[in-house]
Design an enzyme around this catalytic site. Structure first.
Site, PDB file in Angstrom:
ATOM      1  N   HIS A  29     -30.551 -49.716 -45.152  1.00  0.00           N
ATOM      2  CA  HIS A  29     -29.114 -49.583 -45.108  1.00  0.00           C
ATOM      3  C   HIS A  29     -28.453 -50.643 -44.100  1.00  0.00           C
ATOM      4  CE1 HIS A  29     -25.125 -47.786 -46.038  1.00  0.00           C
ATOM      5  NE2 HIS A  29     -24.821 -48.078 -44.782  1.00  0.00           N
ATOM      6  N   GLU A  30     -28.686 -50.528 -42.814  1.00  0.00           N
ATOM      7  CA  GLU A  30     -28.043 -51.232 -41.911  1.00  0.00           C
ATOM      8  C   GLU A  30     -28.506 -52.630 -42.020  1.00  0.00           C
ATOM      9  OE1 GLU A  30     -25.618 -50.264 -39.881  1.00  0.00           O
ATOM     10  OE2 GLU A  30     -25.917 -48.132 -40.606  1.00  0.00           O
ATOM     11  N   HIS A  86     -26.498 -54.489 -44.384  1.00  0.00           N
ATOM     12  CA  HIS A  86     -25.228 -55.110 -43.569  1.00  0.00           C
ATOM     13  C   HIS A  86     -25.513 -56.377 -42.624  1.00  0.00           C
ATOM     14  CE1 HIS A  86     -22.739 -51.688 -45.044  1.00  0.00           C
ATOM     15  NE2 HIS A  86     -23.553 -50.944 -43.873  1.00  0.00           N
ATOM     16  N   ASP A 128     -18.398 -47.409 -45.027  1.00  0.00           N
ATOM     17  CA  ASP A 128     -18.115 -48.784 -45.676  1.00  0.00           C
ATOM     18  C   ASP A 128     -17.294 -48.880 -46.773  1.00  0.00           C
ATOM     19  OD1 ASP A 128     -20.757 -49.617 -43.991  1.00  0.00           O
ATOM     20  OD2 ASP A 128     -21.907 -48.784 -45.498  1.00  0.00           O
TER      21      ASP A 128
HETATM   22 ZN    ZN Z   1     -22.989 -49.235 -43.945  1.00  0.00          ZN
END
Ligand code: ZN
Length: 376
Positions: A58-59, A62, A162
């Protein structure tokens, strides 16, 4: 971030893991083990490691999207409550911020879809909420449910989730950024109260998350207010120009003497031609005194990678440098790279108060220096 160890670099970004994470693993393994024996404990460890793999992915969603727009990320820290990527700045273009914010949850949507379609996760919707940690449900299904929860949780429209950034980006299409941030932060704080209220009657973990969301929303609002207010302002207006410096030959004892005879807390260390070599802070002096002897050269104990900003640059550049460097001070230099002043978080806060008072902005509360330090 303190209390964390590095796992090495992946795709150019350092991955760190917070030490409290190991307590979480131990606690989950113990809880599962006491109910279902050794096999259950092993399964719990496998699940939690897989979950953190998903959080890391997930990170990276980004991080890699930010990199696509030319924005670097120093490190990712995995905490028991999730991951934190220290992306150096957020783009001013709403479209880019929107994509960076959505990229993280999008990764978990893809993982969940893969687990359901390819890897045979199957879910009885009636038991979805209790699936995680249920020993009768297979690991793949539990992992799929975790990914769905990650998506829902991260899309809560509150900073630092987010969803908060998505909301701000969407508002930024119609409003200026400071206003968009203020509205998104207010919604975030309202959401924090809602979470905290739920936490009072249910899961106490929600109380912590609520506090975290509340502080992050306040931080974000202040940080953007500061940058917006600093736009179009000359750097010299907020620069400290009468200050003591330390010579590169100075010792820690001499630094301490200077500390005691001034009100300064950050001392630039300059060489003979006036160039900035580093900064020695009050805390750095105390640490040095405790660890070595007073005759130690300041060169050996100072912080070296201090950011400098040209004195002709706008103040917003100095603000951004302070906010992204995580240091309490930036050096202000002339065209020959000689130090002409310093800007600290404290005097920046002072400048903001004076500026706000003189403009009569009632809504801009004086930002405490803490609010703009160590944004990670
Ligand atoms: Zn996030």
């Amino acid at each position: 971030m303190g209390w964390s160890i590095s796992l090495g670099r992946i795709a150019g970004t350092e991955v760190r893991i917070h030490l409290t994470f190991f307590f979480l693993v131990a606690w989950f393994a113990f809880a599962a083990g006491s109910r279902g024996g050794q096999a259950a404990a092993v399964e719990a460890i496998v699940l939690i490691l897989a979950v953190f793999g998903c959080v890391l992915a997930h990170e990276y969603g980004h991080v890699l999207t930010a990199r696509h727009f030319g924005i670097a990320t120093r490190d990712i820290t995995l905490l028991p409550i999730g991951g934190v990527a220290s992306i150096e700045r957020m783009p001013e273009k709403p479209g880019q911020e929107l994509l960076i914010a959505l990229a993280g949850p999008a990764v978990n949507v893809v993982i969940a879809l893969l687990l359901f379609t390819v890897f045979g996760a199957r879910l009885d919707p009636e038991r979805a909420v209790d699936a995680v940690g249920d020993l009768k449900i297979d690991l793949v299904t539990q992992l799929a449910v975790v990914n769905v929860i990650l998506v829902i949780f991260n899309m809560i429209p509150a900073f630092p989730m987010d969803g908060g950034r998505v909301l701000r980006a969407l508002l930024s299409y119609r409003l200026d950024r400071a206003r968009a941030t203020r509205i998104a932060a207010s919604i975030g704080q309202a959401a924090a109260f809602g979470l905290g209220f739920l936490g009072l009657f249910g899961n106490p973990l929600l109380l912590f998350i609520a506090l975290f969301v509340f502080l992050a929303a306040s931080y974000e609002a202040h940080a953007v207010e500061l940058r917006e207010a600093a736009k179009g302002v000359a750097t010299r207006k907020a620069t400290i120009t009468s200050f003591a410096t330390l010579d590169t030959q100075a010792t820690v004892q001499q630094a301490v003497d200077t500390l005691l005879t001034t009100t300064q807390r950050e001392f630039p260390v300059t060489d003979r031609s006036g160039r900035l070599r580093g900064v020695l802070t009050r805390d750095g002096m105390i640490r040095a005194l405790a660890a070595t002897w007073p005759g130690t050269a300041v060169l050996d104990v100072m912080e070296r990678d201090v950011v400098t900003v040209n004195c002709h640059a706008p103040l917003s550049e100095a603000v951004t440098a302070l906010q992204t460097s995580g240091r309490p001070v930036v050096g202000i230099v002339d065209d020959e790279a000689r130090v002409v002043g310093i800007i600290t978080l404290e005097n920046l806060a002072e400048y903001m108060m004076v500026d706000a008072a003189s403009r009569g902005w009632r809504e801009l509360a004086p930002a405490s220096p803490m609010d703009v330090s160590h944004h990670k």
